[in-house]
Design a protein around this motif. Structure first.
Motif, mmCIF file in Angstrom:
data_model
loop_
_atom_site.group_PDB
_atom_site.id
_atom_site.type_symbol
_atom_site.label_atom_id
_atom_site.label_comp_id
_atom_site.label_asym_id
_atom_site.label_seq_id
_atom_site.Cartn_x
_atom_site.Cartn_y
_atom_site.Cartn_z
ATOM 1 N N SER A 1 0.827 -1.198 0.000
ATOM 2 C CA SER A 1 0.000 0.000 0.000
ATOM 3 C C SER A 1 0.862 1.250 0.000
ATOM 4 O O SER A 1 1.995 1.249 0.434
ATOM 5 N N TRP B 1 -7.137 1.086 2.409
ATOM 6 C CA TRP B 1 -6.563 -0.073 1.747
ATOM 7 C C TRP B 1 -7.134 -1.329 2.376
ATOM 8 O O TRP B 1 -7.328 -1.415 3.591
ATOM 9 N N GLY C 1 -7.250 -3.923 -6.182
ATOM 10 C CA GLY C 1 -6.348 -3.929 -5.037
ATOM 11 C C GLY C 1 -5.319 -2.827 -5.054
ATOM 12 O O GLY C 1 -4.673 -2.575 -4.039
ATOM 13 N N THR C 2 -5.135 -2.142 -6.211
ATOM 14 C CA THR C 2 -4.077 -1.139 -6.305
ATOM 15 C C THR C 2 -4.547 0.112 -7.047
ATOM 16 O O THR C 2 -4.951 1.086 -6.440
ATOM 17 N N ARG D 1 -7.726 2.100 -6.136
ATOM 18 C CA ARG D 1 -7.976 2.602 -4.784
ATOM 19 C C ARG D 1 -8.245 4.113 -4.731
ATOM 20 O O ARG D 1 -9.212 4.544 -4.104
ATOM 21 N N GLN E 1 -8.218 -7.664 -0.269
ATOM 22 C CA GLN E 1 -8.277 -7.416 -1.707
ATOM 23 C C GLN E 1 -6.876 -7.365 -2.307
ATOM 24 O O GLN E 1 -6.623 -7.903 -3.384
ATOM 25 N N TYR E 2 -5.953 -6.735 -1.592
ATOM 26 C CA TYR E 2 -4.580 -6.679 -2.088
ATOM 27 C C TYR E 2 -3.974 -8.074 -2.157
ATOM 28 O O TYR E 2 -3.150 -8.379 -3.006
#
Length: 261
Positions: free
Chosen positions: A2, A9, A208-209, A212, A13-14
């Motif tokens: 993150s 975050w 996930g990235t 966001r 999910q990440y």
């Protein structure tokens, strides 16, 4: 991991496609030639699973790990010899010499990282290393289509400026930045032809990235509408095959330092 960006975050999910996300970290560390570091700092450690592997390689090192996301730090494992804390990469200062600074998929979120890198190099002990990797896929369909959608009439008033363009250099740019300051530099790139499984896997990846900062500006209903529209674009750009969905993913790697006193 993150990064320095507004919005919450989600470690779960990440963690989707965690093996694929971890692969560049191990490629990066495979080129680090520090034998017995006393102090290691992991800038942007995320939920800490990869940081914990540093302890296995260098069991005697004191390891400091920071991340801007309280949610990620709360999910970090308890590992003897590693101190996890919430912190901002952009405002972090070494506070003494460091033998190894690691930054894994972080600096694309730090607009000033080209200014910070020379300062971090200056804090390395003799023989120390700065090792970082960043995504280099900002011209790929996943990111180009996202920018286009954000700037469309429907969405630009809500999320039009949520994304930055060209946030990282190519390997040659980082080599020049560091070699001009007298550094040893090992800079390279790798494109992974990843085969992702599941329904809408590319959408799940970017949720996930890259998504966001966009989703953080939208209410629940708007977010779902945006995801539906973006998902359709991604399915066309990354068609499913009988063996999965191919998602080429370019990464840029740098290991640098000064070997003299």
């Amino acid at each position: 991991m993150s990064r320095q960006v507004s919005g919450t975050w989600d470690p779960a999910q990440y963690g989707v496609f965690g093996d694929e996300r971890a692969r560049p970290f191990f490629e990066l560390l495979g080129r680090v030639d520090v034998e017995k570091p006393r102090r290691i700092v992991d800038l942007g450690c995320g939920s800490g699973e990869l940081t914990a592997t540093l302890r296995g390689r260098w069991p005697d090192a004191d390891i400091e790990a920071i991340d801007s996301s309280p949610e990620m730090i709360a999910a970090a494992p308890e590992v003897e010899g590693i101190r996890f804390s919430v912190g901002d990469v952009e405002s972090w200062r070494p506070g003494g010499s460091v033998d190894l600074i690691v930054s894994n998929a972080v600096l694309q979120w730090v607009p000033t990282h080209a200014e910070l890198i020379p300062e971090w190099i200056g804090a390395l002990s003799p023989g120390g290393r700065l090792a970082f990797q960043v995504p280099g896929n900002f011209d790929a369909p996943s990111h180009r289509l996202l920018r286009e959608l954000c700037s469309s009439e429907r969405w630009r008033g809500l999320v039009g400026d949520a994304l930055r363009v060209d946030p990282v250099m190519d390997p040659g740019g980082y080599l020049d930045l560091l070699a001009r300051r007298g550094c040893f530099v090992d800079a390279w790139e790798t494109t992974y032809a990843q085969v992702l499984q599941g329904e809408d896997p590319v959408l799940e990846w970017v949720k996930g990235t890259a998504l966001r900062p966009v989703l953080s500006r939208l209410g629940e209903g708007e977010a779902q509408e945006f995801l539906n529209e973006f998902g359709a674009l991604l399915r066309e750009a990354y068609p499913s095959t009988p063996y999965g969905t191919v998602f080429p993913f370019r990464r840029i790697f740098v290991v640098a330092g000064r070997d003299g006193p």
